[in-house]
Design a protein around this motif. Structure first.
Motif, PDB file in Angstrom:
ATOM      1  N   UNK A 238      11.616  15.515 -14.223  1.00 34.67           N
ATOM      2  CA  UNK A 238      11.302  15.191 -15.619  1.00 34.67           C
ATOM      3  C   UNK A 238      10.471  13.906 -15.713  1.00 34.67           C
ATOM      4  N   UNK A 239       9.605  13.871 -16.707  1.00 36.58           N
ATOM      5  CA  UNK A 239       8.813  12.655 -16.949  1.00 36.58           C
ATOM      6  C   UNK A 239       9.733  11.538 -17.432  1.00 36.58           C
ATOM      7  N   UNK A 240       9.423  10.316 -17.031  1.00 35.31           N
ATOM      8  CA  UNK A 240      10.265   9.177 -17.411  1.00 35.31           C
ATOM      9  C   UNK A 240       9.360   7.972 -17.673  1.00 35.31           C
ATOM     10  N   UNK A 241       9.949   7.062 -18.424  1.00 35.98           N
ATOM     11  CA  UNK A 241       9.260   5.804 -18.704  1.00 35.98           C
ATOM     12  C   UNK A 241       9.626   4.801 -17.630  1.00 35.98           C
ATOM     13  N   UNK A 242       8.661   4.221 -16.939  1.00 36.91           N
ATOM     14  CA  UNK A 242       8.987   3.267 -15.873  1.00 36.91           C
ATOM     15  C   UNK A 242       9.779   2.077 -16.415  1.00 36.91           C
ATOM     16  N   UNK A 243      10.578   1.510 -15.548  1.00 32.47           N
ATOM     17  CA  UNK A 243      11.392   0.359 -15.913  1.00 32.47           C
ATOM     18  C   UNK A 243      10.469  -0.848 -16.132  1.00 32.47           C
ATOM     19  N   UNK A 244      10.551  -1.500 -17.271  1.00 32.88           N
ATOM     20  CA  UNK A 244       9.676  -2.662 -17.506  1.00 32.88           C
ATOM     21  C   UNK A 244      10.070  -3.834 -16.609  1.00 32.88           C
ATOM     22  N   UNK A 245       9.076  -4.595 -16.172  1.00 30.92           N
ATOM     23  CA  UNK A 245       9.287  -5.749 -15.317  1.00 30.92           C
ATOM     24  C   UNK A 245       8.834  -7.023 -16.041  1.00 30.92           C
ATOM     25  N   UNK A 246       9.439  -8.133 -15.688  1.00 31.96           N
ATOM     26  CA  UNK A 246       9.074  -9.407 -16.321  1.00 31.96           C
ATOM     27  C   UNK A 246       7.676  -9.861 -15.887  1.00 31.96           C
ATOM     28  N   UNK A 247       7.365  -9.598 -14.614  1.00 34.73           N
ATOM     29  CA  UNK A 247       6.060 -10.006 -14.097  1.00 34.73           C
ATOM     30  C   UNK A 247       5.416  -8.783 -13.431  1.00 34.73           C
TER      31      UNK A 247
ATOM     32  N   UNK B 140       3.613  -7.852 -10.773  1.00 34.79           N
ATOM     33  CA  UNK B 140       3.134  -8.244  -9.456  1.00 34.79           C
ATOM     34  C   UNK B 140       2.547  -7.038  -8.735  1.00 34.79           C
ATOM     35  N   UNK B 141       1.515  -7.274  -7.930  1.00 33.75           N
ATOM     36  CA  UNK B 141       0.876  -6.162  -7.219  1.00 33.75           C
ATOM     37  C   UNK B 141       1.764  -5.630  -6.093  1.00 33.75           C
ATOM     38  N   UNK B 142       2.699  -6.453  -5.607  1.00 34.78           N
ATOM     39  CA  UNK B 142       3.594  -6.012  -4.535  1.00 34.78           C
ATOM     40  C   UNK B 142       5.003  -5.737  -5.048  1.00 34.78           C
ATOM     41  N   UNK B 143       5.182  -5.582  -6.343  1.00 32.36           N
ATOM     42  CA  UNK B 143       6.498  -5.301  -6.911  1.00 32.36           C
ATOM     43  C   UNK B 143       6.636  -3.837  -7.308  1.00 32.36           C
ATOM     44  N   UNK B 144       7.674  -3.597  -8.132  1.00 37.75           N
ATOM     45  CA  UNK B 144       7.942  -2.225  -8.586  1.00 37.75           C
ATOM     46  C   UNK B 144       7.029  -1.914  -9.777  1.00 37.75           C
ATOM     47  N   UNK B 145       5.798  -1.615  -9.481  1.00 36.56           N
ATOM     48  CA  UNK B 145       4.836  -1.241 -10.514  1.00 36.56           C
ATOM     49  C   UNK B 145       5.139   0.178 -10.992  1.00 36.56           C
ATOM     50  N   UNK B 146       4.649   0.589 -12.153  1.00 37.46           N
ATOM     51  CA  UNK B 146       4.874   1.971 -12.600  1.00 37.46           C
ATOM     52  C   UNK B 146       4.402   3.010 -11.591  1.00 37.46           C
ATOM     53  N   UNK B 147       3.308   2.730 -10.892  1.00 38.48           N
ATOM     54  CA  UNK B 147       2.815   3.679  -9.892  1.00 38.48           C
ATOM     55  C   UNK B 147       3.803   3.802  -8.735  1.00 38.48           C
ATOM     56  N   UNK B 148       4.366   2.674  -8.304  1.00 45.52           N
ATOM     57  CA  UNK B 148       5.351   2.714  -7.219  1.00 45.52           C
ATOM     58  C   UNK B 148       6.626   3.411  -7.665  1.00 45.52           C
TER      59      UNK B 148
ATOM     60  N   UNK C  22       6.362   1.403   0.426  1.00 44.83           N
ATOM     61  CA  UNK C  22       6.369   0.036   0.964  1.00 44.83           C
ATOM     62  C   UNK C  22       7.325  -0.892   0.205  1.00 44.83           C
ATOM     63  N   UNK C  23       8.506  -0.372  -0.127  1.00 44.33           N
ATOM     64  CA  UNK C  23       9.547  -1.170  -0.772  1.00 44.33           C
ATOM     65  C   UNK C  23      10.846  -0.978   0.016  1.00 44.33           C
ATOM     66  N   UNK C  24      11.870  -1.732  -0.369  1.00 42.09           N
ATOM     67  CA  UNK C  24      13.144  -1.661   0.324  1.00 42.09           C
ATOM     68  C   UNK C  24      14.141  -0.843  -0.497  1.00 42.09           C
ATOM     69  N   UNK C  25      15.103  -0.179   0.167  1.00 41.55           N
ATOM     70  CA  UNK C  25      16.118   0.571  -0.589  1.00 41.55           C
ATOM     71  C   UNK C  25      16.994  -0.344  -1.447  1.00 41.55           C
ATOM     72  N   UNK C  26      17.232  -1.584  -1.023  1.00 38.94           N
ATOM     73  CA  UNK C  26      18.017  -2.508  -1.838  1.00 38.94           C
ATOM     74  C   UNK C  26      17.303  -2.790  -3.162  1.00 38.94           C
ATOM     75  N   UNK C  27      15.980  -2.944  -3.118  1.00 39.43           N
ATOM     76  CA  UNK C  27      15.229  -3.144  -4.350  1.00 39.43           C
ATOM     77  C   UNK C  27      15.283  -1.935  -5.255  1.00 39.43           C
TER      78      UNK C  27
ATOM     79  N   UNK D  15       0.844  -1.195   0.000  1.00 38.05           N
ATOM     80  CA  UNK D  15       0.000   0.000   0.000  1.00 38.05           C
ATOM     81  C   UNK D  15       0.877   1.243   0.000  1.00 38.05           C
ATOM     82  N   UNK D  16       0.568   2.187  -0.865  1.00 40.75           N
ATOM     83  CA  UNK D  16       1.366   3.407  -1.006  1.00 40.75           C
ATOM     84  C   UNK D  16       0.888   4.439   0.001  1.00 40.75           C
ATOM     85  N   UNK D  17       1.843   5.142   0.622  1.00 40.35           N
ATOM     86  CA  UNK D  17       1.523   6.179   1.597  1.00 40.35           C
ATOM     87  C   UNK D  17       1.127   7.447   0.860  1.00 40.35           C
ATOM     88  N   UNK D  18      -0.171   7.812   0.934  1.00 38.70           N
ATOM     89  CA  UNK D  18      -0.667   9.013   0.258  1.00 38.70           C
ATOM     90  C   UNK D  18      -0.707  10.223   1.188  1.00 38.70           C
TER      91      UNK D  18
END
Length: 272
Positions: A15-24, A26-34, A56-61, A1-4
């Motif tokens: 600057x606007x950027x294109x999110x990094x594409x992911x292989x899967x 996942x709702x708990x992964x690095x989604x474009x919104x995250x 709700x992610x880790x700095x290592x990720x 859940x994102x802290x709003x």
């Protein structure tokens, strides 16, 4: 859940950027919104750890995502967000250098108030970075004395402004207290009867007369001074003449009675 609840950064600073594409996806992964939320949080806080926790992610990720082969635009947005965060930290440091920070004051383990503490080292650090030609290491030898003189002058001006402000506040407080006391006195006089006013006037007059007179200690001191002066000015009295002492072998005795005489009992005296 994102802290709003976090305050979002203003539009146009990142600057606007294109999110990094992911292989899967996942709702708990690095989604474009995250990813976008992470960049905005990074611009607001200037901390990778805080920004990662905000989504709700880790700095290592986050660092793994940065090293992705298709994360070129993401890295540029990351650098721009850090620049915004550093600018925010610089503004905070400048505010602390100019206005100081409130620190608590304790006495015997209890909090009794606060005081404002200033950091001269932080001030000089900002001056060296904002004006490196005048306050930097290269111009330290040439303008070191000038820098110290200017700093002392600034300190004196700031101290004068602070003391003036405190003095003005103290005078305002005293003035307010005097007005309240005058108002209380007027109300008390308004509630007094004519007899009470007459007695108060007589008491004030007696107090004024008493203050005009010298105190008992002053009167005693004045009397002692006068007696001492009279004693010093008085002429010394002549000593009474004494009769010459006769030798111990010759005693004056009375012819009539036969006991030692002092010469005043009878005119008939003989040698013994």
């Amino acid at each position: 859940m994102i802290d709003h609840s976090r305050q979002k950064n203003k539009k146009g600073t990142i600057p606007a950027f294109t999110p990094v594409p992911r292989h899967y996806n996942r709702h708990d992964g690095w989604t474009p919104e995250r990813q976008r939320g992470f960049i905005e949080a990074l611009a607001d806080t200037g901390s990778v750890k805080s920004a990662a926790h905000a989504v709700n992610m880790t700095p290592e990720g986050a660092y793994l995502l940065r090293r992705h082969e298709q994360a070129g635009e993401f890295r540029k947005a990351w650098d721009a967000a850090l620049a915004c965060g550093v600018q925010r930290l610089e503004d905070i440091a400048m505010d602390r250098a100019l206005n100081g920070v409130e620190v608590p004051v304790y006495s015997y383990g209890k909090l009794i108030g606060t005081r404002r503490k200033y950091n001269d080292r932080l001030l000089m650090f900002l001056l060296r970075n904002r004006a490196p030609k005048r306050f930097g290491e290269g111009g330290a030898h040439k303008e070191n004395a000038y820098t110290r003189q200017q700093l002392e002058k600034l300190k004196a001006e700031w101290r004068h402004e602070w003391e003036t402000e405190k003095r003005t506040e103290s005078e305002a407080v005293v003035e307010r207290l005097n007005r309240k006391l005058d108002l209380m006195a007027e109300r008390r006089r308004a509630d007094m009867s004519a007899e009470e006013r007459r007695l108060e006037a007589e008491l004030d007059a007696a107090r004024k007369r008493r203050l005009a007179l010298p105190g008992p200690a002053e009167a005693d001191d004045d009397a002692a001074d006068v007696e001492e002066a009279d004693f010093e000015d008085a002429p010394a009295e002549p000593a009474a003449p004494t009769a010459p002492e006769e030798p111990a072998s010759h005693r004056t005795v009375s012819i009539k009675h036969g006991w030692p005489d002092d010469g005043r009992a009878t005119p008939f005296r003989g040698r013994w």
